[in-house]
Design an enzyme around this catalytic site. Structure first.
Site, PDB file in Angstrom:
ATOM      1  N   SER A 158      13.084  28.974  34.562  1.00 41.41           N
ATOM      2  CA  SER A 158      12.192  29.762  35.411  1.00 41.41           C
ATOM      3  C   SER A 158      11.273  28.957  36.313  1.00 41.41           C
ATOM      4  CB  SER A 158      11.355  30.705  34.543  1.00 41.41           C
ATOM      5  OG  SER A 158      12.168  31.742  34.045  1.00 41.41           O
ATOM      6  N   SER A 172       9.785  39.868  34.831  1.00 43.50           N
ATOM      7  CA  SER A 172      11.141  40.362  35.040  1.00 43.50           C
ATOM      8  C   SER A 172      11.920  39.447  35.966  1.00 43.50           C
ATOM      9  CB  SER A 172      11.105  41.778  35.630  1.00 43.50           C
ATOM     10  OG  SER A 172      12.404  42.228  35.958  1.00 43.50           O
ATOM     11  N   ASN A 173      13.044  38.936  35.478  1.00 50.63           N
ATOM     12  CA  ASN A 173      13.900  38.095  36.307  1.00 50.63           C
ATOM     13  C   ASN A 173      14.386  38.831  37.545  1.00 50.63           C
ATOM     14  OD1 ASN A 173      13.923  35.684  34.700  1.00 50.63           O
ATOM     15  ND2 ASN A 173      15.225  36.740  33.228  1.00 50.63           N
ATOM     16  N   GLY A 233       9.933  26.864  31.969  1.00 50.87           N
ATOM     17  CA  GLY A 233      11.113  27.714  31.927  1.00 50.87           C
ATOM     18  C   GLY A 233      12.249  27.122  31.125  1.00 50.87           C
TER      19      GLY A 233
END
Length: 425
Positions: free
Chosen positions: A112, A219-220, A363
């Site tokens: 991330s 949220s991706n 991430g």
């Protein structure tokens, strides 16, 4: 970051568990078959690190990274840049069964951290007047049928309310599975190729979590939409825009948008996935994986040096106008205290009165690797790192304290964090 918290009973419990989500996904995510070792034997160019930097006596940092290995991680590589210069080191093993340490210039899946690159490019386009920060995303991407109340800011801030396509919690705390992103399900599906539109349309087929702008939920889906937005507005691939705007100007030669490519460039440390199959513990190499599952949200490759250069330049005001950098650092009050509170593509974390504020985004891909990226607000001091999982069991409860210890060693002279700070670290 994909979540593998299927047993979570409530959103409150999810938030308490969030601080260990990176470690959970790292060690219980998914895996791929053993990879060819091409590039592993390549000379480690980190040997060329200046003698002054290599010779620095930083026992507090070395001790902090060793704690991760002692707790069960296979390897760690760390880079700290501050008023004393550059310090680079590693601990643990490059590969199971090998004695060599992880390369300090190794490539890794950054997960991330990818979001910060995307947020930066979107905000550059805002600065150029090509995107409105508070304009409806549907105006740029009309074919997706998005709620017109969802703005560009909401994507970058995680306040759109859109379902997270790698799995999410519904309002009553029930886990709603998404696309295969954790466990053996991901393992069996690890080379599947996804298109960004496919990911978004899957998310849009699920109920929203809340009305746009009314709450916060990581949220991706938001950042996959950010990639589509960049590509629609510029008429070029995100890869091309990133090279033109950031990678080229900053000389980031180790940062890659891999698409469907599954191989890390050499040198790299191997990451593994420990999983249970038919009652037996097994370990698989996760060095190779198709990252298209996290397009825009977690699919990039980089190095500790490149992440330092990028995050230092961003926070030093070299990539965005001051006004937009300020917007990027406005923490949303409802955001989970995972690594602080979320702004636009980065967390803002208070380390206490003697250490001040750090900005960060960490991430991991579905398993095996994790990336850390921290900076002071002026970009003068940074911590960047990669962690790899091995075949050892790991106590997730230890992760927040270890992370807090490493961050404090880099930014606070190694002082121990309080329990509250450890929880937010």
């Amino acid at each position: 970051m994909g979540q593998s918290l299927h047993t979570v009973k409530s959103n409150r419990a999810f938030r308490r568990a969030a601080v260990t989500a990176l470690a959970a996904a790292l060690l219980a995510g998914s895996a791929t078959p053993a990879v060819a070792t091409a590039g592993i034997a390549a000379a480690d160019s980190s040997a060329a690190v200046s003698k002054a930097a290599a010779g620095q006596d930083r026992p507090e940092l070395q001790k902090a990274i060793q704690t991760f290995v002692d707790a069960g991680f296979l390897g760690v590589q760390v880079r700290v840049n501050d008023e004393r210069g550059e310090w680079v080191s590693s601990a643990g093993q490059r590969k199971l069964g090998a004695s060599a340490k992880p390369p300090t210039n190794g490539h890794f899946w950054v997960g991330s951290v990818t979001k910060t690159f995307h947020a930066t490019v979107v905000l550059q386009l805002v600065a150029e007047g090509k995107i409105g920060l508070d304009a409806p995303v549907a105006g740029y991407l009309p074919k997706l049928g998005l709620d017109r109340r969802i703005t560009v800011r909401m994507l970058l801030q995680h306040t759109s309310g859109l379902f997270n396509y790698t799995g999410d919690l519904d309002p009553d705390g029930t886990w709603v599975p998404g696309l295969p992103a954790t466990g053996k399900e991901w393992l069996d599906n690890r080379f599947h190729s996804y298109r960004p539109e496919e990911l978004v349309r899957f998310a849009l087929s699920k109920p929203v979590k809340f009305a746009p702008g009314k709450d916060w939920s990581y949220s991706n889906t938001n950042y996959t939409l950010a990639r589509l937005l960049i590509e629609k507005v510029t008429g070029r691939s995100f890869d091309a825009e990133l090279k033109r705007r950031i990678l080229g100007p900053l000389g980031l030669r180790g940062t890659v948008v891999p698409g469907d490519r599954t191989q890390l460039p050499g040198p790299y440390a191997h990451g593994y996935f420990r999983y249970q199959d038919a009652g037996q513990w097994k370990v698989a190499d996760v060095s190779r994986q198709n990252p298209s599952l996290l397009a825009g949200a977690g699919d990039m490759i980089s190095t500790t040096k490149d992440l330092h250069t990028f995050f230092s330049a961003l926070n030093g005001g070299k990539l965005l106008p001051a006004k937009l950098l300020t917007e990027m650092r406005k923490p949303h009050p409802k955001s989970d205290p995972l690594y602080g509170h979320y702004g636009l593509g980065m967390f803002v974390q208070d380390l206490g009165p003697t250490c001040g504020t750090v900005l960060n985004h960490n991430g991991n891909p579905p398993g095996g690797y994790a990336a850390l990226m921290y900076s002071t607000p002026d970009g003068s001091k940074t911590l960047t790192a990669s962690l790899t999982a091995g075949d050892a069991a790991f106590d997730l409860a230890k992760y927040p304290k270890m992370l807090d210890g490493l961050v404090k060693a880099a930014f606070c002279g190694g002082q121990a964090g309080s329990a509250d700070e450890a929880k937010s670290g």
